[in-house]
Design an enzyme around this catalytic site. Structure first.
Site, PDB file in Angstrom:
ATOM      1  N   LYS A 112       0.842  -1.203   0.000  1.00  0.00           N
ATOM      2  CA  LYS A 112       0.000   0.000   0.000  1.00  0.00           C
ATOM      3  C   LYS A 112       0.877   1.253   0.000  1.00  0.00           C
ATOM      4  O   LYS A 112       1.915   1.294   0.667  1.00  0.00           O
ATOM      5  CB  LYS A 112      -0.908  -0.033   1.239  1.00  0.00           C
ATOM      6  CG  LYS A 112      -1.955   1.082   1.300  1.00  0.00           C
ATOM      7  CD  LYS A 112      -2.867   0.938   2.512  1.00  0.00           C
ATOM      8  CE  LYS A 112      -3.899   2.047   2.580  1.00  0.00           C
ATOM      9  NZ  LYS A 112      -4.819   1.904   3.727  1.00  0.00           N
ATOM     10  N   SER A 120      -9.840   2.434   2.885  1.00  0.00           N
ATOM     11  CA  SER A 120      -8.884   3.088   2.016  1.00  0.00           C
ATOM     12  C   SER A 120      -7.964   2.119   1.278  1.00  0.00           C
ATOM     13  O   SER A 120      -7.325   2.496   0.303  1.00  0.00           O
ATOM     14  CB  SER A 120      -8.023   4.046   2.858  1.00  0.00           C
ATOM     15  OG  SER A 120      -7.228   3.328   3.807  1.00  0.00           O
ATOM     16  N   SER A 164     -10.492   0.171   7.194  1.00  0.00           N
ATOM     17  CA  SER A 164      -9.884   0.340   5.868  1.00  0.00           C
ATOM     18  C   SER A 164      -9.264  -0.916   5.272  1.00  0.00           C
ATOM     19  O   SER A 164      -8.826  -0.895   4.132  1.00  0.00           O
ATOM     20  CB  SER A 164      -8.820   1.444   5.905  1.00  0.00           C
ATOM     21  OG  SER A 164      -9.429   2.708   5.844  1.00  0.00           O
TER      22      SER A 164
END
Length: 492
Positions: A77, A155, A179
């Site tokens: 990420k 996210s 998330s």
């Protein structure tokens, strides 16, 4: 079967037997990434680093010195600082930022022989539930309805999309209010948010420091157990890192939960919850009961205050953390006019560099921390947080081992339908997940069925503090009973 479709566990076994090499496995993933531009999951590709790491992993494998993650290709990420590789947190304000250091969590994975394929899309500064606040544009869910493109959640949307589409064997994610768990539920993957302090936050761009926690996003529960074991560590560089030994999570997957007590919180039956989500929850309850667990109705009375408390505490901490992005030290700096001073530089840089959602949360956070409102909002939210944690503490003290809830109030929805229309509607996506972050507990989401339109639905398990091993074992029982094997049709 294409090598990129393997699980971590299968790939590990085949690598150790010499049936495949890490280089072959990595090349299969790099090829899949090249063909998946339509998903917009990978935003900084690192094929040279990947092939170099894979070759080194093959040497370790041949020498017989191979941890479980050795040779496993991962997506990282864009919130994790990666040495020599752009790290933008999906924000314009960090354009051009290339860290000189490696986050502890990724360093642990690379020390274990893992391979980095590249950096993954996400919501800007991890603020969002749809991956639509990203400077790179939205990541796209590999699952879709007809021609409609769906959100992969947020996210960690790029992480979820990449794992679901077999672009990597697994990915790192972070979870501040859901998330990892919400994107996992939307994409038919597994997302684990460990106990706060289990995985070091050092080198991970901060959103809300008392809520953020990193973890694995994988294809199976066993893979999550393997990867979490490699990510977790004690870290003197992170003052919130817990000085506790990391168990062998994989060996904890006995599949035996006889006599365990599963809590079902009545407050999670919310008004307007789709019948399919309720039905899935009931199926999950039946599966755990059939496995020999005792089902116990419990009350978590302060649940209804969790979202308001979270959307005070999260933005308050965000406004403090975002103050460092000022155009002085790194990242984007706005062009200045003659006569502009430091205040104009701050204002112009932040106005250009931060997207609307980040600006919104920074302003909310600054407001609730301001002199006249600190007690009315921030301190009150902290007291509510303590009550939410006490609810869980009392349930576990009464002998509850894990808690079963839905993961999300719906299946994945089309891009452009929620975030742009009403931010508050987007915030409601976190209704089942934020309590866990406020209480610092471990939790995971796993796929348990499909809705009437053929989209994945997830269930959430919440564990006792530091008992990721027990949590993963319960999840493995649920995973086996649910038998979820559906994959999205390849359209990209």
């Amino acid at each position: 079967m294409s090598l990129n479709r393997l699980t971590i566990a299968d790939a590990r076994d085949r690598l150790r037997k010499g049936e495949i090499t890490a280089v072959e496995l990595t090349d299969a993933c790099l090829s899949a990434i090249e063909q998946a531009g339509a998903l917009n999951a990978f935003v900084h590709n690192t094929p040279d680093i990947a092939r170099r790491q894979a070759a080194a992993a093959d040497q370790r494998l041949q020498a017989g010195d191979a941890p479980a993650m050795c040779g496993i290709p991962l997506g990282i990420k864009d919130l994790f600082c990666t040495k020599g590789v752009p790290t933008q947190a999906a924000s314009r304000i960090l354009q051009g930022f290339v860290p000189e250091y490696e986050s502890t969590a990724t360093q642990n994975l690379f020390d274990a022989g893992a391979v980095m394929l590249g950096k993954l899309n996400m919501d800007e500064f991890a603020m969002g539930s749809t991956n639509e606040t990203s400077v790179y544009g939205p990541a796209v869910n590999p699952w879709r309805l007809g021609e409609q493109q769906l959100t992969p959640g947020g996210s960690s949307g790029g992480s979820a999309a990449a794992v679901a589409a077999d672009l990597c064997l697994a990915a790192t994610g972070t979870d501040t209010g859901g998330s990892m768990r919400q994107p996992a539920a939307f994409t038919g993957t597994v997302g684990v948010k460990p106990t706060y302090g289990r995985v070091s936050r050092w080198g991970i761009v901060a959103f809300a420091s008392s809520l953020d926690q990193a973890g694995p996003m994988t294809k199976t529960v066993r893979d999550a157990a393997i990867m979490l074991g490699a990510m977790a560590s004690v870290d003197p560089k992170d003052s919130t890192s817990a000085d506790r030994p990391v168990p062998d999570y994989e060996s904890a997957l006995t599949g035996d939960i006889r006599g365990k007590r599963i809590g079902i919180p009545r407050e999670y039956r919310i008004d307007g919850m789709p019948a399919e989500i309720e039905a899935l929850w009931q199926q999950g309850i039946a599966m755990l009961r059939d496995a020999g667990a005792e089902i116990v109705d419990i009350s978590l009375p302060h649940t209804k205050y969790a979202l308001p408390a979270y959307y005070v505490i999260g933005p308050a901490e965000a406004s403090s953390n975002l103050a460092r992005y000022d155009g002085v030290r790194y990242g984007h700096r706005a062009p200045l006019a003659a006569g502009d001073g430091i205040n104009e530089m701050y204002e112009k840089t932040r106005a250009e560099g931060f997207g609307p959602e980040v600006q919104r949360r920074a302003m909310i956070g600054t407001y609730v921390l301001s002199a006249g409102f600190y007690d009315a909002y921030y301190n009150r939210a902290r007291k509510v947080r303590a009550l939410i944690k006490r609810d869980f503490d009392e349930a576990f003290a009464a002998g509850i081992d894990t808690i079963l809830t839905p993961a999300t109030p719906s299946a994945a929805f089309p891009l452009g339908t929620m975030h742009a229309v009403d931010p508050v509607q987007m915030y409601l996506n976190d209704v089942f997940t934020v309590t866990v972050n406020l209480a610092g507990l471990p939790a995971l989401a796993l796929p348990a069925g499909l809705d009437s339109q053929g989209l994945p639905l997830g269930l959430q398990l919440i564990g006792r503090p530091w008992d990721e091993a027990g949590l993963l074992n319960h999840a493995s029982v649920l995973e086996r009973a649910a038998g979820f094997v559906a994959k999205p049709d390849r359209w990209w």
